[in-house]
Scaffold this active site. Sequence first.
Site: not given
Ligand code: AMP
Length: 344
Positions: A207, A121, A204
Amino acid sequence: MPDAPQPVFPKRIFSGIQPSGGLTLGNYLGALKRFVEAQDNGIETVYCIVDLHAITVWQEPAKLRHATRELAAGFIAAGIDPARSILFNQSQVPAHAELAWIFNCVARMGWLRRMTQFKDKAGKHAEEASVGLFAYPNLMAADILAYHATHVPVGEDQKQHLELTRDIAIKFNHDYGVNFFPVVEPVIEGAATRVMSLRDGTKKMSKSDPSDQSRINLTDDSDTIAQKFRKARTDPEPLPETLDGLAERPEARNLVNIYAALGDTTPEAVIAQFGGQGFGTFKPALADLAVAKLSPINAEMSRLMQDVAEIDRILGDGAERAHAIAEPVLRDTREIVGLIRSRR
Ligand code: AMP
Ligand code: TRP
């Protein structure tokens, strides 16, 4: 001297998602859908919208408010029942920030320097990154340990942060000679622990990717979902007859995993059904499945977003219940650390 016996911590699940931008299919399959399964298994579940984590990078206040409520709507639309699970936003329970400070004094610089998410990041601009972005994993450890949570369902990308949470619990217990914080178990399971970008099977789905074509958003309408899957990057070969045939084909493997996770089946079963067929057949089938699963969630999110006061009420109620669990843990923590209670 034999080690003191580990106290038995009752099983409690905790997880969090950041309100920074919208929800993606990765969040849904890697996290939300599995949160609902845990809740439906009758385990105590605490789910947090981590607004304090979101502000480790700049957030426009009005957008943050919107994203927080929209994420709450996403949780509920996906099947989180605020009566059975505790659903709240992090900033409303002061224990998180307070315990994070104590953990800032437990975790070591070297531990945090190894965190790959910070390196990704902050990139080349580490000197300009906020101190909060660097200390972010300590706040995540505080989120979990303020509830004495034992199990944490997350996507694959959070594994290293959970290892740090374990290290913090172990060091705290060791330094103060207590068995106070549980050593948590990461729960990284299912066919879609790492959903990849639709434009590049080695990245990956995120967002924050500048290309909207790279991801499915939970707010996308049916036509957009179908169009994104149709245009998803793939190779020209038909799907293989066995799973081994996907080893060197990241884009194909990603679509098979997505199908399996959406359809509550396994990649093996998907290959058994579609092996030998081309993407001309598989992509429309995947798009149909995705629309069937996601459009009810999308519709329910829009409905819920029409009553923001009700969302705020649900989050407030969740915060009261969360505070009731976390505050006694903090009281004991202050006691253990030697912070005297001078104010009654
Ligand atoms: P975040 O949006 O970074 O707060 O992520 C929230 C949850 O979604 C966490 O448990 C991440 O590991 C999961 N997550 C985010 N992006 C992915 C992805 N591309 N594949 C699987 N899990 C994801
Ligand atoms: N760091 C997680 C992410 O970006 C979100 C998060 C914050 C979290 N606190 C947590 C996940 C506690 C699990 C448990 O995905």
